[in-house]
Design an enzyme around this catalytic site. Structure first.
Site, short mmCIF file in Angstrom:
data_model
loop_
_atom_site.label_atom_id
_atom_site.label_comp_id
_atom_site.label_asym_id
_atom_site.label_seq_id
_atom_site.Cartn_x
_atom_site.Cartn_y
_atom_site.Cartn_z
N GLY A 73 0.82 -1.21 0.00
CA GLY A 73 0.00 0.00 0.00
C GLY A 73 0.85 1.26 0.00
O GLY A 73 2.02 1.22 -0.36
N LEU A 88 0.48 3.69 -2.06
CA LEU A 88 0.87 3.52 -3.46
C LEU A 88 1.34 4.82 -4.09
O LEU A 88 0.78 5.89 -3.85
CB LEU A 88 -0.33 2.96 -4.26
CG LEU A 88 -0.87 1.62 -3.75
CD1 LEU A 88 -2.03 1.15 -4.64
CD2 LEU A 88 0.22 0.55 -3.70
N HIS A 101 4.45 1.90 -7.97
CA HIS A 101 3.48 0.79 -7.90
C HIS A 101 2.57 0.78 -9.13
O HIS A 101 2.28 -0.27 -9.69
CB HIS A 101 2.61 0.92 -6.64
CG HIS A 101 3.34 0.84 -5.34
ND1 HIS A 101 3.46 1.92 -4.49
CD2 HIS A 101 3.99 -0.18 -4.73
CE1 HIS A 101 4.14 1.55 -3.41
NE2 HIS A 101 4.48 0.29 -3.53
N SER A 138 12.25 -3.56 -9.80
CA SER A 138 13.72 -3.66 -9.71
C SER A 138 14.26 -2.75 -8.62
O SER A 138 15.42 -2.85 -8.23
CB SER A 138 14.37 -3.24 -11.03
OG SER A 138 13.91 -4.04 -12.05
N GLN A 159 15.37 -8.46 -3.63
CA GLN A 159 14.05 -9.08 -3.43
C GLN A 159 13.55 -9.70 -4.74
O GLN A 159 13.01 -10.82 -4.75
CB GLN A 159 13.06 -8.03 -2.93
CG GLN A 159 11.61 -8.47 -2.90
CD GLN A 159 10.73 -7.41 -2.29
OE1 GLN A 159 10.70 -7.25 -1.09
NE2 GLN A 159 9.99 -6.68 -3.12
N MET A 204 11.20 6.43 -6.26
CA MET A 204 9.96 6.54 -5.49
C MET A 204 9.90 5.43 -4.45
O MET A 204 10.29 4.29 -4.71
CB MET A 204 8.75 6.45 -6.41
CG MET A 204 8.60 7.68 -7.25
SD MET A 204 7.03 7.67 -8.12
CE MET A 204 7.24 9.19 -9.05
N SER A 231 7.48 4.33 -0.67
CA SER A 231 6.46 4.70 0.34
C SER A 231 7.13 5.35 1.55
O SER A 231 6.50 6.10 2.29
CB SER A 231 5.70 3.46 0.79
OG SER A 231 5.16 2.79 -0.33
N ARG A 232 8.41 5.04 1.75
CA ARG A 232 9.12 5.59 2.92
C ARG A 232 9.63 7.01 2.69
O ARG A 232 10.09 7.64 3.64
CB ARG A 232 10.28 4.68 3.31
CG ARG A 232 9.81 3.35 3.89
CD ARG A 232 10.96 2.55 4.49
NE ARG A 232 10.49 1.47 5.33
CZ ARG A 232 10.39 0.19 4.93
NH1 ARG A 232 10.72 -0.16 3.71
NH2 ARG A 232 9.95 -0.74 5.77
P1 AMP Z 1 6.25 -2.13 -1.45
O1 AMP Z 1 4.85 -1.65 -1.37
O2 AMP Z 1 7.27 -1.11 -1.09
O3 AMP Z 1 6.46 -3.46 -0.78
O4 AMP Z 1 6.53 -2.41 -2.99
C1 AMP Z 1 5.67 -3.20 -3.75
C2 AMP Z 1 6.28 -3.43 -5.10
O5 AMP Z 1 6.49 -2.17 -5.74
C3 AMP Z 1 7.65 -4.11 -5.03
O6 AMP Z 1 7.74 -5.06 -6.08
C4 AMP Z 1 8.60 -2.97 -5.23
O7 AMP Z 1 9.83 -3.36 -5.79
C5 AMP Z 1 7.82 -2.10 -6.20
N1 AMP Z 1 8.30 -0.73 -6.17
C6 AMP Z 1 8.50 0.06 -5.08
N2 AMP Z 1 9.01 1.25 -5.42
C7 AMP Z 1 9.13 1.23 -6.77
C8 AMP Z 1 9.61 2.17 -7.75
N3 AMP Z 1 10.05 3.37 -7.40
N4 AMP Z 1 9.59 1.80 -9.05
C9 AMP Z 1 9.15 0.57 -9.41
N5 AMP Z 1 8.67 -0.35 -8.55
C10 AMP Z 1 8.68 -0.03 -7.25
#
Ligand code: AMP
Length: 283
Positions: free
Chosen positions: A35, A37, A41, A153, A158, A189, A191-192
């Site tokens: 989330g 987002l 995302h 990526s 991960q 980008m 969420s943190r």
């Molecule tokens: P998270 O909500 O942070 O667990 O991320 C969910 C998915 O979004 C994971 O596969 C992350 O690698 C991907 N993600 C997070 N930030 C980015 C970004 N800036 N660009 C592309 N994918 C992202």
């Protein structure tokens, strides 16, 4: 306008919604998220739509991938806004289980990942992390049975761990990596990023700038070691406390000494105040 996504919060609701999606043999893509987002995302969602007929996005802040001292409690939770964004992308289903559904009393199993999960990058600083990620992703795969799953990526180790796990455990899911989406100034980008103060936000793009500088030096024929040292200096000068800045083989994540043995991926993690940021680029 397409219909707003169905929101499933229980297993019976998920099963009903998936059965409906799978009518006429439609293929299903899963985009796992926690989330909060952002456009990163949403880029995964757009890729998912190109790779499958129907798109499921899971929104679940997974407690088992946070250590007790980490930010599980304060992690941003913005479900209403997230759901509106996903509706805007014509997502078919949002899977938003509660913690008790995912981890009922007595829950006692875990997926153990090795190989890329023990590369000495994130695992060195967050030893609990990949156990939590692999277990929840394995559960999400079992629950949703997607044909493909999209991962960013941005979280490069991960992506490698999940790809390996899906293949090793015959999960029948094709894991697809998506490029990192960045702010205009280069900051990846995340969420943190909302944790950053205005001053920290202003210096945060240094992380990406340093990665590009290291890549430039390596491509110009400088040694990997001296290039990394120059990058580490830039990062420290900007006020970060560096966890790691490393050059690894892009496929195996094994340490790499020469550009001849590539392809090289540069990976970094550093703390700016209380916020820990990660990033990576190809050389
Ligand atoms: P998270 O909500 O942070 O667990 O991320 C969910 C998915 O979004 C994971 O596969 C992350 O690698 C991907 N993600 C997070 N930030 C980015 C970004 N800036 N660009 C592309 N994918 C992202």
């Amino acid at each position: 306008m397409s219909r707003p996504p169905v929101v499933a919060r229980t297993f019976p609701a998920l099963r009903r919604a998936l059965a409906e999606l799978r009518r006429r043999d439609a293929s299903v893509a899963l985009v796992p998220t926690m989330g909060a987002l952002h456009d990163g995302h949403l880029s995964l969602v757009r890729l998912a739509k190109r790779r499958a007929d129907k798109v499921v996005v899971s929104v679940f802040v997974n407690p088992t991938q946070f250590a007790p001292h980490e930010d599980f409690g304060s992690y941003p939770r913005t479900f209403k806004t997230d759901a509106a964004k996903l509706a805007g992308e014509s997502v078919d289903l949002i899977w938003n289980p509660d913690i008790k559904a995912m981890y009922p009393d007595g829950f006692a199993s875990k997926i153990l990942t090795e190989g890329p999960a023990l590369a000495g990058l994130e695992d060195r600083f967050r030893p609990h992390f990949f156990g939590g990620v692999a277990t929840v992703v394995g559960k999400l795969f079992n629950q949703c049975r997607p044909d493909v799953a999209i991962f960013g990526s941005k979280d490069f180790q991960q992506l490698r761990v999940v790809t390996r796990m899906a293949a090793d455990l015959d999960m029948g899911v094709k894991v697809i990596g998506a490029p990192t989406v960045r702010e205009r100034d280069g900051l990846a980008m995340s969420s943190r990023n909302v944790y950053l103060s205005a001053e920290e936000r202003a210096v945060a793009p240094t992380l990406y700038r340093a990665l590009k500088e290291v890549a430039k030096r390596i491509k110009a024929g400088k040694s990997i070691e001296s290039s990394l040292a120059a990058g580490a200096e830039l990062i420290a000068e900007a006020g970060f406390v560096l966890d790691y800045l490393e050059a690894r083989h892009a496929d195996t994540l094994a340490p790499i000494k020469s550009i001849k043995n590539g392809p090289i991926r540069l990976l970094v993690a550093a703390k700016l105040g209380k916020t820990r940021l990660i990033d990576n680029i190809a050389v």
